[in-house]
Design a protein around this motif. Structure first.
Motif, mmCIF file in Angstrom:
data_model
loop_
_atom_site.group_PDB
_atom_site.id
_atom_site.type_symbol
_atom_site.label_atom_id
_atom_site.label_comp_id
_atom_site.label_asym_id
_atom_site.label_seq_id
_atom_site.Cartn_x
_atom_site.Cartn_y
_atom_site.Cartn_z
ATOM 1 N N LEU A 193 0.835 -1.203 0.000
ATOM 2 C CA LEU A 193 0.000 0.000 0.000
ATOM 3 C C LEU A 193 0.865 1.246 0.000
ATOM 4 O O LEU A 193 1.705 1.440 0.887
ATOM 5 C CB LEU A 193 -0.914 -0.001 1.228
ATOM 6 C CG LEU A 193 -1.803 1.220 1.442
ATOM 7 C CD1 LEU A 193 -2.772 1.408 0.276
ATOM 8 C CD2 LEU A 193 -2.568 1.096 2.757
ATOM 9 N N ALA A 194 0.662 2.107 -0.998
ATOM 10 C CA ALA A 194 1.371 3.385 -1.070
ATOM 11 C C ALA A 194 0.861 4.324 0.017
ATOM 12 O O ALA A 194 -0.335 4.339 0.330
ATOM 13 C CB ALA A 194 1.175 4.024 -2.444
ATOM 14 N N GLY A 195 1.788 5.098 0.583
ATOM 15 C CA GLY A 195 1.416 5.980 1.683
ATOM 16 C C GLY A 195 1.397 7.446 1.303
ATOM 17 O O GLY A 195 1.348 7.800 0.133
ATOM 18 N N GLY A 196 1.464 8.284 2.322
ATOM 19 C CA GLY A 196 1.352 9.717 2.120
ATOM 20 C C GLY A 196 -0.009 10.219 2.527
ATOM 21 O O GLY A 196 -0.837 9.476 3.068
ATOM 22 N N GLN A 197 -0.255 11.497 2.263
ATOM 23 C CA GLN A 197 -1.538 12.095 2.631
ATOM 24 C C GLN A 197 -2.674 11.470 1.841
ATOM 25 O O GLN A 197 -2.597 11.337 0.624
ATOM 26 C CB GLN A 197 -1.503 13.606 2.386
ATOM 27 C CG GLN A 197 -2.790 14.312 2.799
ATOM 28 C CD GLN A 197 -2.667 15.823 2.681
ATOM 29 O OE1 GLN A 197 -1.580 16.361 2.547
ATOM 30 N NE2 GLN A 197 -3.795 16.494 2.731
ATOM 31 N N VAL A 198 -3.728 11.108 2.548
ATOM 32 C CA VAL A 198 -4.870 10.444 1.919
ATOM 33 C C VAL A 198 -5.913 11.479 1.516
ATOM 34 O O VAL A 198 -6.358 12.293 2.338
ATOM 35 C CB VAL A 198 -5.495 9.399 2.873
ATOM 36 C CG1 VAL A 198 -6.770 8.814 2.284
ATOM 37 C CG2 VAL A 198 -4.488 8.287 3.161
ATOM 38 N N ASN A 199 -6.297 11.449 0.243
ATOM 39 C CA ASN A 199 -7.374 12.299 -0.259
ATOM 40 C C ASN A 199 -8.692 11.756 0.282
ATOM 41 O O ASN A 199 -9.046 10.598 0.019
ATOM 42 C CB ASN A 199 -7.363 12.282 -1.790
ATOM 43 C CG ASN A 199 -8.459 13.121 -2.408
ATOM 44 O OD1 ASN A 199 -9.635 12.903 -2.172
ATOM 45 N ND2 ASN A 199 -8.074 14.078 -3.232
ATOM 46 N N PRO A 200 -9.453 12.568 1.039
ATOM 47 C CA PRO A 200 -10.640 12.030 1.707
ATOM 48 C C PRO A 200 -11.826 11.773 0.782
ATOM 49 O O PRO A 200 -12.763 11.082 1.174
ATOM 50 C CB PRO A 200 -10.984 13.123 2.734
ATOM 51 C CG PRO A 200 -10.449 14.373 2.126
ATOM 52 C CD PRO A 200 -9.205 13.965 1.392
ATOM 53 N N VAL A 201 -11.785 12.306 -0.428
ATOM 54 C CA VAL A 201 -12.866 12.039 -1.381
ATOM 55 C C VAL A 201 -12.663 10.675 -2.039
ATOM 56 O O VAL A 201 -13.585 9.874 -2.171
ATOM 57 C CB VAL A 201 -12.941 13.150 -2.450
ATOM 58 C CG1 VAL A 201 -13.969 12.787 -3.528
ATOM 59 C CG2 VAL A 201 -13.294 14.478 -1.807
ATOM 60 N N HIS A 202 -11.426 10.393 -2.433
ATOM 61 C CA HIS A 202 -11.110 9.135 -3.108
ATOM 62 C C HIS A 202 -10.633 8.069 -2.133
ATOM 63 O O HIS A 202 -10.509 6.902 -2.497
ATOM 64 C CB HIS A 202 -10.030 9.367 -4.163
ATOM 65 C CG HIS A 202 -10.434 10.324 -5.239
ATOM 66 N ND1 HIS A 202 -11.082 9.927 -6.383
ATOM 67 C CD2 HIS A 202 -10.286 11.672 -5.338
ATOM 68 C CE1 HIS A 202 -11.314 10.975 -7.145
ATOM 69 N NE2 HIS A 202 -10.842 12.041 -6.534
ATOM 70 N N ASN A 203 -10.323 8.474 -0.899
ATOM 71 C CA ASN A 203 -9.759 7.555 0.088
ATOM 72 C C ASN A 203 -8.514 6.892 -0.475
ATOM 73 O O ASN A 203 -8.341 5.663 -0.400
ATOM 74 C CB ASN A 203 -10.789 6.520 0.526
ATOM 75 C CG ASN A 203 -10.636 6.172 2.009
ATOM 76 O OD1 ASN A 203 -9.762 6.679 2.698
ATOM 77 N ND2 ASN A 203 -11.500 5.287 2.487
ATOM 78 N N ALA A 204 -7.645 7.720 -1.051
ATOM 79 C CA ALA A 204 -6.430 7.235 -1.695
ATOM 80 C C ALA A 204 -5.347 8.305 -1.604
ATOM 81 O O ALA A 204 -5.641 9.492 -1.422
ATOM 82 C CB ALA A 204 -6.703 6.880 -3.154
ATOM 83 N N ALA A 205 -4.102 7.873 -1.755
ATOM 84 C CA ALA A 205 -2.966 8.799 -1.736
ATOM 85 C C ALA A 205 -2.516 9.086 -3.161
ATOM 86 O O ALA A 205 -2.330 8.160 -3.958
ATOM 87 C CB ALA A 205 -1.810 8.194 -0.937
ATOM 88 N N PHE A 206 -2.330 10.364 -3.479
ATOM 89 C CA PHE A 206 -1.908 10.772 -4.826
ATOM 90 C C PHE A 206 -0.596 11.559 -4.828
ATOM 91 O O PHE A 206 -0.086 11.893 -5.888
ATOM 92 C CB PHE A 206 -2.981 11.658 -5.481
ATOM 93 C CG PHE A 206 -4.304 10.982 -5.681
ATOM 94 C CD1 PHE A 206 -4.392 9.744 -6.291
ATOM 95 C CD2 PHE A 206 -5.481 11.592 -5.247
ATOM 96 C CE1 PHE A 206 -5.620 9.123 -6.482
ATOM 97 C CE2 PHE A 206 -6.714 10.984 -5.439
ATOM 98 C CZ PHE A 206 -6.787 9.749 -6.052
ATOM 99 N N GLY A 207 -0.070 11.884 -3.660
ATOM 100 C CA GLY A 207 1.047 12.811 -3.553
ATOM 101 C C GLY A 207 2.401 12.209 -3.894
ATOM 102 O O GLY A 207 2.515 11.075 -4.384
ATOM 103 N N PRO A 208 3.478 12.961 -3.632
ATOM 104 C CA PRO A 208 4.831 12.521 -4.016
ATOM 105 C C PRO A 208 5.249 11.205 -3.374
ATOM 106 O O PRO A 208 5.949 10.400 -3.997
ATOM 107 C CB PRO A 208 5.725 13.687 -3.574
ATOM 108 C CG PRO A 208 4.899 14.499 -2.624
ATOM 109 C CD PRO A 208 3.492 14.320 -3.047
#
Length: 266
Positions: free
Chosen positions: A150-165
């Motif tokens: 599982l990739a980490g980082g800040q989780v986008n609360p709309v998609h419930n997923a991390a998209f950042g660096p």
């Protein structure tokens, strides 16, 4: 049970309308701007102004063309999208599952059709699944014979997923057998597109390392106009959908050797 339409709703004061919106959000966790505009007999711009005011108060979050109570923010928008065109998405997932064999490493993005694919693969052993999606991770976790990364980082609360660096860097460490992406729109001229800048940027970051890119898109995506290009047809080896696309799109796919897999050819 939903409330009946309000009497004289267009004559409500702004304060009364805000209070009524909050009451509605207690009954249903997500309302679109258009639904509220129709219910209160006001313009969508009026509802957007109301939304901005409520968002400043911290009790409401603007998400994907609508409003959600912050108490339900993580689950509601994603779960709503998961149910949209669910039958078509499940057919696509079953068709895409036929491309997967034991021993593969898959990278699944946070799209809801990928969620259905993860569910369709539950019984396949000796799989490694890399994802940036908390929802998909929850689906995979505990499946016998499957390894989850599982990739980490800040989780986008709309998609419930991390998209950042951090998520991009983590996923670029892998050269998966299949990189599976959901798309917001598919266009014969502009290729594969999306609507959210962060989500699109994450997907773009996966292209260089991918060995084989599989796009999942139900037929409604062929009529949508995404405004952020994620990939061209030359980048995508397989397109899995539920109904045959237009002749123009089929010609472009054939031109760039993008294989079409149609779950329901009739």
């Amino acid at each position: 049970m939903s409330r009946p339409a309000l009497k004289d709703s267009k004559h409500l004061s702004p304060g009364a309308r805000l209070a009524e919106i909050l009451q509605l959000l207690e009954e249903k966790v997500f309302w679109t701007v258009s639904e509220l505009a129709e219910r209160f007999e006001v313009s969508e711009e009026t509802i957007r102004r109301d939304a901005r005011q409520l968002e400043r108060s911290g009790v409401v979050q603007k998400v994907h063309g609508g409003l959600s109570s912050t108490n339900n923010l993580i689950e509601a928008p994603y779960r709503i999208r998961l149910r949209e065109n669910a039958e078509a998405k499940q057919k696509i997932a079953q068709k895409a599952a036929s491309l997967v064999t034991e021993g593969m490493t898959l990278l699944l993005d946070s799209g809801t059709t990928c969620h259905w694919l993860a569910r369709a693969l539950a019984s396949v052993r000796n799989l490694t699944i890399v994802t940036n999606s908390v929802e998909i991770a929850h689906e995979v976790l505990g499946n016998p014979g499957q390894r989850l990364l599982l990739a980490g980082g800040q989780v986008n609360p709309v998609h419930n997923a991390a998209f950042g660096p951090e998520a991009k860097s983590f996923c670029r460490r892998f050269a998966p057998d299949l990189t599976v992406l959901s798309m917001g729109a598919v266009d014969a001229d502009r290729g594969f597109l999306d609507f959210d800048a962060d989500e699109a940027s994450f997907k773009q970051s996966l292209l260089e390392q991918a060995r084989r890119i599989v796009v999942l898109a139900d037929h409604t995506k062929f009529a949508k106009s995404g405004f952020i290009q994620v990939a061209s047809f030359r980048d995508v080896q397989d397109l899995v959908t539920d109904l045959p696309p237009s002749s123009a799109l089929s010609r472009v796919a054939a031109q760039w050797d993008t294989r079409l897999h149609v779950a329901d050819p009739t």
